[in-house]
Design a protein around this motif. Structure first.
Motif: not given
Length: 330
Positions: A309-310, A290, A313, A300, A315, A305, A287
């Motif tokens: 959160q996805r 992120v 947001h 993703h 990574t 996450l 994380g």
């Protein structure tokens, strides 16, 4: 637990690192050493929360992340457990064979990508193998808060149960169940039975090998909402999603745009253009990198996450794009 890393930029600049001393080192179970780290000058260490980990910066360019297993109320030490990984790149072997009591080592400050909800009325803690380390810290914290919880610890055999003496001597020993695959104490864990019922408001925390965590998540799906199931992987063994098609990233703050070619990461492209993004695991499991997505559809590829959160947001170390462009909050 430990996260392997393949070595781009460090998650912790040199001026923010800690220089800690190996105060104690011993064999806790087959293939597992326990290490206590203290400040070289004896000063209190920065506080940490249950589920946190630190980076160890080892000679030869190795950086490894290890979960803190001790009671978060402690300020005099960081306690970790390290599993020897025969198929690894040498980080765990270095810790096992070459780190000695009295040695000084650089570490990061604690970070947490596996946070404990301390307000939950009930917590179910599941550990597989060396995944016991962050789970043990959670048990200490929940016990000190007087929260209700159960702790299930799975291992292949009794000689692979790390920190067993410590657990059995703890204030929460009565809440712990050991589950072994072989030996005279065989008692395998039935996830179907354990996860068939979710107490009101309960949260589930699991850490261990990917097969163990995949089984936990799949068994929990029928009755446990996704935002109540928390897991931390050793490494990202998930298959690559979609394709490696090229795409463009744009920085929302400046409007600068860069092309991300097939086979290159967003972090690499940004670094080439003088933009340093802190990274650590580089596999989407810690994380550290992120970042909020202003617009566009990420591809993703992380294991850190949540679905919620996805939504906005991603990574930057391993994830890519399904859309032609991503606008990032950078």
């Amino acid at each position: 637990m430990a996260f392997p890393r393949n070595g781009l930029t460090s998650a912790a600049p040199a001026d923010t690192r800690l220089k800690l001393k190996i105060a104690r080192k011993w064999t806790s179970a087959e293939g597992i050493v326990a290490i206590d780290l203290t400040a070289s000058d004896g000063a209190p260490l920065p506080a940490f929360t249950a589920g946190s980990h630190i980076d160890l910066f080892l000679p030869g360019g190795f950086t490894r992340q290890y979960s803190l297993r001790n009671d978060p109320r402690e300020r005099h030490r960081y306690a970790i457990g390290v599993l020897r990984e025969p198929g690894g790149r040498g980080g765990s072997a270095y810790v096992h064979d070459r780190l000695n009591v009295g040695d000084l080592i650089d570490t990061s400050r604690p970070r947490n990508a596996f946070e404990l909800d301390e307000t939950a009325p009930f917590s179910l803690l599941l550990a597989g193998g060396i995944g016991v380390t962050p789970i043990l810290a959670m048990a200490y914290r929940l016990s000190s808060l007087g929260r209700d919880f159960e702790f299930h610890y799975c291992a292949r055999s009794a000689d692979r149960l790390a920190f067993r003496d410590e657990i059995e001597a703890s204030a929460f020993a009565g809440k712990v169940r050991f589950h072994l695959d072989d030996g005279p104490e065989v008692q395998r864990l039935s996830l179907d039975r354990l996860l068939a019922y979710r107490p009101a408001g309960a949260h589930l925390y699991a850490c261990g090998p990917s097969g163990f965590l995949d089984a936990v998540v799949s068994r929990a799906k029928p009755g446990w909402p996704a935002d109540a199931v928390h897991r931390e992987y050793f490494a990202n063994a998930a298959p690559k999603a979609q394709s490696d098609q090229p795409f463009r990233i744009t920085l929302a703050s400046t409007g600068r745009s860069f092309d991300v070619a097939s086979g290159r990461s967003i972090v690499e492209v940004l670094a080439d253009n003088g933009i340093d993004i802190p990274v650590s695991c580089e596999q989407g499991i810690c994380g550290t990198c992120v970042t909020r997505v202003v617009s566009g559809e990420p591809d993703h590829r992380d294991l850190v996450l949540t679905d919620r959160q996805r939504a906005d947001h991603m990574t930057l170390c391993c994830s890519r794009a399904l859309s032609a462009e991503l606008i990032l909050d950078l």
